[in-house]
Design a protein around this motif. Structure first.
Motif, PDB file in Angstrom:
ATOM      1  N   GLY A  64       0.811  -1.219   0.000  1.00  0.00           N
ATOM      2  CA  GLY A  64       0.000   0.000   0.000  1.00  0.00           C
ATOM      3  C   GLY A  64       0.837   1.258   0.000  1.00  0.00           C
ATOM      4  N   PRO A  65       0.183   2.377   0.286  1.00  0.00           N
ATOM      5  CA  PRO A  65       0.873   3.661   0.226  1.00  0.00           C
ATOM      6  C   PRO A  65       2.127   3.756   1.109  1.00  0.00           C
ATOM      7  CG  PRO A  65      -1.477   4.013   0.285  1.00  0.00           C
ATOM      8  CD  PRO A  65      -1.267   2.534   0.474  1.00  0.00           C
ATOM      9  N   CYS A  66       2.217   2.978   2.190  1.00  0.00           N
ATOM     10  CA  CYS A  66       3.415   3.112   3.037  1.00  0.00           C
ATOM     11  C   CYS A  66       4.537   2.218   2.538  1.00  0.00           C
ATOM     12  CB  CYS A  66       3.103   2.849   4.505  1.00  0.00           C
ATOM     13  SG  CYS A  66       3.375   1.158   5.058  1.00  0.00           S
ATOM     14  N   GLN A  67       4.239   1.339   1.596  1.00  0.00           N
ATOM     15  CA  GLN A  67       5.263   0.471   1.000  1.00  0.00           C
ATOM     16  C   GLN A  67       6.073  -0.286   2.054  1.00  0.00           C
ATOM     17  OE1 GLN A  67       6.217   0.043  -2.742  1.00  0.00           O
ATOM     18  NE2 GLN A  67       4.046   0.137  -2.240  1.00  0.00           N
ATOM     19  N   GLY A  68       5.393  -0.655   3.133  1.00  0.00           N
ATOM     20  CA  GLY A  68       6.035  -1.511   4.125  1.00  0.00           C
ATOM     21  C   GLY A  68       6.744  -0.777   5.248  1.00  0.00           C
ATOM     22  N   LYS A  69       6.706   0.556   5.235  1.00  0.00           N
ATOM     23  CA  LYS A  69       7.438   1.282   6.289  1.00  0.00           C
ATOM     24  C   LYS A  69       6.879   0.955   7.668  1.00  0.00           C
ATOM     25  CE  LYS A  69       8.620   5.115   3.276  1.00  0.00           C
ATOM     26  NZ  LYS A  69       7.683   4.885   2.174  1.00  0.00           N
ATOM     27  N   MET A  70       5.549   0.819   7.745  1.00  0.00           N
ATOM     28  CA  MET A  70       4.928   0.541   9.035  1.00  0.00           C
ATOM     29  C   MET A  70       4.827  -0.958   9.324  1.00  0.00           C
ATOM     30  SD  MET A  70       4.047   3.401  10.536  1.00  0.00           S
ATOM     31  CE  MET A  70       5.504   4.215   9.968  1.00  0.00           C
ATOM     32  N   CYS A  71       4.811  -1.770   8.256  1.00  0.00           N
ATOM     33  CA  CYS A  71       4.392  -3.150   8.463  1.00  0.00           C
ATOM     34  C   CYS A  71       5.448  -4.193   8.134  1.00  0.00           C
ATOM     35  CB  CYS A  71       3.155  -3.437   7.606  1.00  0.00           C
ATOM     36  SG  CYS A  71       3.404  -3.047   5.869  1.00  0.00           S
ATOM     37  N   GLN A  72       6.534  -3.809   7.463  1.00  0.00           N
ATOM     38  CA  GLN A  72       7.417  -4.848   6.979  1.00  0.00           C
ATOM     39  C   GLN A  72       8.059  -5.646   8.113  1.00  0.00           C
ATOM     40  OE1 GLN A  72      11.252  -4.372   5.127  1.00  0.00           O
ATOM     41  NE2 GLN A  72      10.499  -5.322   3.267  1.00  0.00           N
ATOM     42  N   ALA A  73       8.499  -4.950   9.157  1.00  0.00           N
ATOM     43  CA  ALA A  73       9.194  -5.648  10.244  1.00  0.00           C
ATOM     44  C   ALA A  73       8.286  -6.706  10.864  1.00  0.00           C
ATOM     45  CB  ALA A  73       9.659  -4.642  11.287  1.00  0.00           C
ATOM     46  N   ALA A  74       7.034  -6.316  11.143  1.00  0.00           N
ATOM     47  CA  ALA A  74       6.112  -7.271  11.763  1.00  0.00           C
ATOM     48  C   ALA A  74       5.749  -8.398  10.798  1.00  0.00           C
ATOM     49  CB  ALA A  74       4.858  -6.550  12.235  1.00  0.00           C
ATOM     50  N   ALA A  75       5.597  -8.049   9.505  1.00  0.00           N
ATOM     51  CA  ALA A  75       5.233  -9.082   8.526  1.00  0.00           C
ATOM     52  C   ALA A  75       6.339 -10.126   8.428  1.00  0.00           C
ATOM     53  CB  ALA A  75       4.982  -8.445   7.156  1.00  0.00           C
TER      54      ALA A  75
END
Lengths: 399, 943
Positions: free
Chosen positions: B519-530
């Protein structure tokens, strides 16, 4: 309810009837249609993960409005197979047939479109040349009558064309192979092909040696490297092709828009992202890095077509590798002087849309030992025999 | 609205939020102003339409995306408010507070991960209907069809050292490099330098202000603020967005000091408005003068959380608890109860945080704490995208729970929080070290620099040996369904677990299937947790799980910015005679980038003038090349299929260029002006391609004495053609033009109308003609002089339309129009240009083969007995199959019939053969015609 796995993982056996190299749409489709013909002792070997290469990097345009009778017949089969694919594989590959528009901005371009329309209609492929008023009805956002450097004079309208969810196609075929008894091996890299007495004997992988009498080279980007392992050189030059995607917008653009003059094409996915691309890079390279120059050029040309997109944000860019043959047509069939080596390679910028037809016909060739008529024009021997297939003029940017 | 939230700054104004006026102060962001007005639901989420509010306040997360003045998907948390701005919420109807599609949130059970792949495809006609529904509700912002964006510009910069990020480490890096003599550009996305020191005042060192002043005052440092470096491309090319300006910065060395962004925890309802990152809270408090009314709970694993709690208390918020993930006994910090070894498992409240559930990490009962705000300070994800982009290798380091650089790409450095170094002292050391190392590469022989470098390296090593960390557990263990890993796409923990179980176990496949990180954040918020979840579900380590590829741009960039002003200033090439054509009322046509006269008066008139008197056409658009050197003739022997070594000085010869497959690329003329000097022309459209074609082959011959100059734009050219052309030109020329002295295919340098010129005797249109090349600045003068001299002879200017007809009558082909990517010269009616007896030339093998096998298809002339000209691209039908096409056609006055050129199978290509052409569904007969339609013997052009 626990989710059902799409495919299983297996130990690599020490022999298979058929080894397919490349876990993209061509390799998986070949394995799938082989299994449908009853040949199930098949291993698909993928160096990375399914859909890593061109199958996950293309812009998912499907069409059959080609220029030559050979090309049109082949891609028409592919479109028809794609139309049935979701039902057959029980997986929604989201084939959106909202139409495909190739724009012309000068007389020469219009003349090229007329020629394609004439040829398409002769072979009963739905496409026709339309003019600005009708184009506007299909795509009101297009800059048809405002100020622009190269006004749009006409378009080749191809209603069955559209876009598809490319990853879904790959996954669906992989599951199809698995369900019918074939094996998909990811993270399995081929490092050599053993040949003895003019025939293929085995492939060597990072997970061990696998005996087989039939090897299918269904790779892209490195097709010539793989082929050289078996001592068969290919007339292929590899170029990067770049694309980018914007942030999601409320869908407004249904058709695929292509302009060769402006070197740009664009479509909008069901998620709302605009996907845009350009011509491939004009230098040969294996680089998968995007360039700033590509973004600037693609943006410039897109805004000539759609000035209202100036405020839309590019989200990410990427590159894929295109194996180009001298005549911009693929190479399919059996290797001329090596028993057991088959190939579906050289897919340039037009491979994804051909996956089902390529797999279908390659499977028929391998199962029957006879080259189906629709494959004949694409044999490797055509280069030596000077029987090129003239899609170069029609390919350019119209991936 | 509450009074105590009034902004502190003076100078107030209003902007419109969903049609309602909102007060704002100068210097405030749109989001800050909305927060001050208690506007906390700013948008609805992508899939479930859940309410979303401010979360990161750094332009990373998707929660505050709004349409601002017609620009969709604007991050309002980093957009300064301006009077009269129109801000509208997205993906919500009728309003973000009350959104009808919020019902989707209750249907989560029916929309598991990838549900759209498993449904809606049976029967086949169902999908188009479903798709229409999906396309109604998908997407975020809406485009404005009448908005074509602002004004954009581009700037190119060069620097020894580029420092990206003006925080503590970046400042030290920039100053160290500049002090060592390097030319430094310091880039920061905020309006002021300082990084997180700007909003974390407890951290600000005494030295900070001094450092800032030094950096801005230093002659060796150029500071770019409000500038976001979105891409680090090959050879250290940085793409930077500064407002509406695209800066392309080429730097010898790049130091990445981009810091990091805070990592969110994953727990039930972790996306509720009121849940914020600590840095967001600090930005709002210290930079925007916002307050947080009511109680807050801070969850943390580090000192930043405690600082944030203290700052909240100082600003009037009551902090109900600090939840510290690190183990330890319960205690109080400045009267705030601290729950050590605990984490947040859920947030209560449907539209805003009303309370939190916390539980011990070791297991045990949870407890509720009522509050309005949940503040998270659980460490940072390094902003290492630019390092990845430019080819640095990073590996996950379990000790610090993030990726660290193990191998820098050439010219790349990094320092500070992007390396995981949060301690200001250490970050300063690292920055200094990177700055010195970068400068040392630019100034490699500086001894004192080497000593400084060694000292900095030693001190850093000392410090690194002493550091320690405590890593948080990012995903709270609970069976809850609404634990969001990805805010952009509403991907939950359950979704990722299901996807892995379905076989999407590779992190890239998982991304593509679940859409996490897309999405718009391109993983900045979610990549570590994913990645952590993918590792947990597959039983692999985080290092083995890998990362998804970091693709540019690092921050979304508007298309208009990338395109620049050029959209409105598209290149138009005009010949030196262009204005004259316009004054003469010529209808213009595009030829590549050029404008050319298509027709002045009428095609018939112009045709008659050329055939009976004389005509003049502007040929300045031709590609023109000057070749010099003793090796030039040898080079042409290789480039062209015909002979050039035997071309005499003072002669011009027609030539075609072929590729390796013998395919005709272009045609043109080659004149030998001196023994070692040639003048070449190419077609207008292929000039650029032929330029690279020549250079490509020249590059492989470094020893050959050939110098090539593209003089296309330096010369104007015109073609004077017609039976009276000699008598018109002779008085203007200083050489004898009599046929004996200057026959067909002669070439000379001479003076025409007082101007030095190259004159070629050619015959493209079939008449005696002179192609006159003169320096561009004299083009108009010579053009007018020739017209003047020809006035009494009935001269007329003619355009490309008449030229095409004239040349068609001579059966002269136009490359690209009459030929395509399968045409070789043997089959295109040009066998005389192929000299297979030559030793080698490009395309020889293929042409030899083609000559052996004989033609398959031929380009032939045809005439239509019934006078009707089929349009170009009409199909030629033979044996009931399409097997050729018309390439040019028109009515020929000379032939008294419609004539044309067409590709036909060799079997029906003999003179007098009948071919069938498809026109409007009917088949019309045409007769193959071997000879030119006009002057078959070529007497006219030789006369």
């Amino acid at each position: 309810m626990s989710p059902e796995p799409m495919w299983r993982t297996h130990e690599l056996k020490d022999s298979y009837d058929v080894v397919v190299i490349g876990g993209g749409v061509h390799g998986l489709a070949t394995a799938y249609y082989l299994a449908r013909l009853g040949i199930t002792d098949v291993a698909v070997l993928e160096a990375k993960y399914v859909g890593f290469g061109g199958s996950g990097r293309n812009t998912a345009i499907v069409r059959s409005n080609y220029r030559t009778p050979e090309g049109i017949a082949f891609y028409d089969l592919s479109v028809k197979l794609y139309e049935q694919l979701a039902a057959e594989l029980e997986f929604n590959v989201m084939f959106s047939q909202h139409g495909h528009l190739t724009l012309a901005h000068n007389e020469r371009g219009v003349s090229g479109l007329v020629e394609r329309a004439n040829m398409n209609q002769w072979l009963e492929v739905d496409s026709r040349v339309i003019f600005p008023e009708e184009i506007q009805e299909l795509v009101p956002e297009l800059n048809l009558f405002g100020h622009c450097r190269f006004p749009i004079l006409a378009a080749l309208y191809h209603p069955p064309g559209g876009i598809i969810r490319h990853d879904a196609v790959v996954w669906a075929y992989a599951r199809g192979v698995d369900r019918r008894g074939g094996q998909v091996h990811q993270q399995t890299e081929v490092t050599g092909i053993e040949v003895r007495g003019g025939a293929v004997e085995a492939v060597v992988t990072n997970r061990g040696r696998v005996k087989t009498r039939v090897v299918v080279n269904a790779t892209a980007g490195y097709a010539s490297t793989i082929s050289r392992m078996a001592g068969v050189p290919l007339p292929i030059e590899t170029h990067p092709l770049q694309a980018c995607v914007t942030e999601p917008l409320k869908p407004f653009l249904n058709a695929v828009i292509v302009s060769s003059t402006l070197h740009v094409y664009v479509s909008q996915t069901d998620r709302g992202e605009l996907v845009l691309g350009a011509e491939m890079d004009d230098y040969a390279s294996y680089s998968l890095r995007g360039t700033l120059g590509f973004l600037e050029g693609a943006a410039l040309h897109l805004l000539e077509l759609f000035p209202c997109l100036a405020n839309v944000h590019v989200l990410r860019q990427w590159a894929g590798l295109c194996d180009m043959t001298p005549d911009y047509s693929p190479i399919m069939g059996a290797a001329p002087e090596l028993r057991g080596l088959y190939m579906t390679v050289g897919w340039g910028t037009y491979g994804f849309k051909a996956g089902p037809a390529s797999g279908f016909l390659m499977a028929e060739l391998i199962a029957t030992g006879k080259t189906p008529p629709r494959l004949e024009p694409f044999a490797l021997t055509r280069f030596a025999a000077d029987r090129l297939v003239g899609e170069k003029a029609a390919a350019s940017v119209s991936h | 609205m509450t009074d105590h939230n009034a902004p502190a700054a003076a100078g107030q104004f209003e902007f419109l939020y969903n049609g309602r006026p909102v007060r704002s102060a100068v210097g405030q962001t749109l989001a800050g102003a909305l927060h001050a007005q208690d506007e906390h639901i700013l948008s609805r989420s992508f899939k479930y339409h859940r309410p979303r509010g401010l979360f990161c306040c750094s332009g990373r997360c998707p929660n505050c995306l709004c349409t601002v003045d017609g620009e969709p998907n604007v991050r309002i948390c980093i957009t300064p408010a301006a009077p009269g701005m129109k801000v509208e919420s997205q993906n919500a109807w009728p309003s973000p507070k009350f959104d009808l599609l919020a019902v989707l949130d209750r249907l989560q059970a029916f929309m598991p991960v990838g549900f759209y792949y498993k449904r809606m495809y049976k029967p086949r006609r169902a999908w188009p209907i479903w798709e229409r529904v999906i396309r109604q509700i998908a997407g975020l912002g809406r485009i404005d069809r009448h908005n074509s964006g602002g004004r954009y510009e581009k700037l190119n910069l060069f620097a020894d050292v580029a420092v990206i990020g003006g925080g503590w480490a970046g400042l030290h890096a920039a100053l160290a490099a500049a002090d060592a003599g390097a030319d430094v550009v310091l880039i920061d996305e905020q309006p002021e330098l300082g990084g997180h020191l700007r909003h974390d005042p407890d951290l600000a060192q005494d030295a900070w202000a001094g450092m800032l002043r030094q950096a801005t005052d230093h002659a060796g440092v150029r500071v770019l603020t409000s500038s976001s470096a979105f891409g680090c491309y090959e050879e250290n090319l940085l793409g930077i967005r500064q407002g509406n300006r695209l800066i392309r910065l080429r730097a010898n060395q790049v130091i990445v000091t981009t810091g990091g962004w805070e990592r969110p925890l994953v727990f039930e309802n972790n996306d509720r408005p009121g849940v914020l990152l600590a840095s967001a809270v600090q930005r709002l408090m210290h930079l925007e003068h916002c307050r947080f009314a009511g109680a807050a709970v801070v969850v943390t694993d580090n000192a930043q959380g405690y600082r944030a709690a203290r700052q909240l208390v100082a600003a009037g918020t009551s902090v109900a608890a600090i939840v510290d993930v690190c183990p330890g006994p319960p205690e109080f910090a400045a009267d705030i109860p601290v729950f050590r070894g605990h984490t947040v498992v859920a947030v209560r409240g449907s539209r805003h945080v009303a309370g939190v559930e916390i539980a011990p990490l070791a297991g045990g009962p949870s407890q509720s704490i009522a509050c309005r705000w949940l503040v998270q300070a659980v460490g940072f994800t390094p902003a290492s995208a630019l390092l990845y982009q430019n080819g640095c290798q990073l590996t996950y380091d379990p000790a610090c729970d993030h990726a660290v650089v193990v191998q820098y790409a050439r010219g790349m450095h990094s320092a500070g929080a992007v390396n995981g170094t949060h301690d200001p002292h250490a970050a300063a050391l690292e920055g200094r070290l990177a700055g010195l190392a970068a400068a040392a590469t630019v100034r490699p022989h500086d001894v004192s620099l080497a000593a400084l470098l060694a000292d900095a390296r030693r001190r850093l090593d000392d410090w690194q040996a002493r550091r320690a960390t405590c890593a948080a557990q990012y995903v709270a263990e609970s069976p809850a369904k609404k634990k969001f890993v990805c805010l952009c796409e509403d991907v939950t923990e359950q979704d990722l677990c299901d996807a892995v179980a379905e076989g999407y176990a590779n992190i890239e496949t998982l991304k593509r299937y679940s859409t996490v990180c897309m999405g718009p954040c391109q993983g900045k918020m979610c990549q570590a947790a994913a990645i952590a979840l993918c590792a947990r579900e597959t039983g692999r380590t985080i290092a083995d799980t890998g990362v998804t590829t970091a693709r540019p741009p690092e921050q979304p960039v508007p298309l208009g910015l990338l395109a620049g002003r050029a959209v409105r200033l598209a290149l138009v090439r005009r010949t030196p005679i262009h204005d004259w054509h316009e004054r003469a009322g010529a209808q213009l046509t595009d030829a590549g980038d050029w404008k050319r006269p298509r027709v002045y008066s009428s095609v018939e008139q112009e045709y008659d003038a050329v055939r009976c008197h004389a005509g003049l056409i502007d040929a300045s658009t031709l590609g023109k090349f000057d070749f010099r050197g003793r090796g030039a003739a040898e080079f042409f022997e290789f480039m062209y299929p015909n002979r050039f070594a035997n071309l005499s000085v003072g002669r011009v010869r027609y030539g075609v260029l072929c590729d390796e497959a013998g395919i005709l690329l272009d045609d043109g003329t080659i004149s030998r002006l001196q023994d070692d000097q040639f003048f070449l022309t190419t077609t207008t459209g292929n000039a650029a391609a032929i330029d690279s074609w020549f250079r490509w082959w020249l590059a492989a011959r470094p020893g050959l004495d050939v110098r090539m100059t593209n003089v296309s734009g330096s010369y104007a050219a015109m073609n004077l053609a017609g039976p009276r052309s000699r008598e018109i030109l002779q008085p203007l020329a200083d050489i004898d033009l009599a046929n004996a002295a200057f026959p067909y295919l002669a070439a000379a340098r001479c003076i025409v109308a007082g101007v030095p010129a190259v004159v070629l005797r050619l015959g493209f249109v079939g008449e005696c003609s002179y192609e006159i090349h003169v320096p561009a600045q004299f083009g108009l003068a010579v053009w007018e002089a020739v017209l003047e001299a020809g006035h009494h002879a009935g001269i007329q200017p003619f355009g490309v339309e008449a030229q095409r007809l004239l040349r068609l009558e001579k059966k002269h082909l136009l490359p690209g129009i009459d030929t395509d990517a399968l045409s070789n010269p043997l089959e295109a009616g040009l066998p005389f240009v192929v000299r297979l007896e030559k030793p080698d030339f490009i395309g020889r093998q293929a042409l030899e083969r083609a000559a052996r096998r004989g033609p398959r298809q031929m380009l032939v002339g045809f005439r239509m007995p019934d006078g009707f000209a089929p349009e170009p691209s009409s199909l030629v039908i033979h044996d009931g199959r399409p097997c050729g096409r018309v390439t040019s056609s028109g009515y020929s006055p000379a032939a008294g019939a419609a004539v044309g050129l067409a590709w036909v199978p060799a079997a029906i290509a003999r003179n007098g053969d009948t071919i069938q052409i498809q026109v409007d569904g009917r088949l019309l007969a045409a007769v193959v015609h071997d000879a030119p339609f006009y002057d078959p013997a070529g007497d006219k052009l030789r006369s």
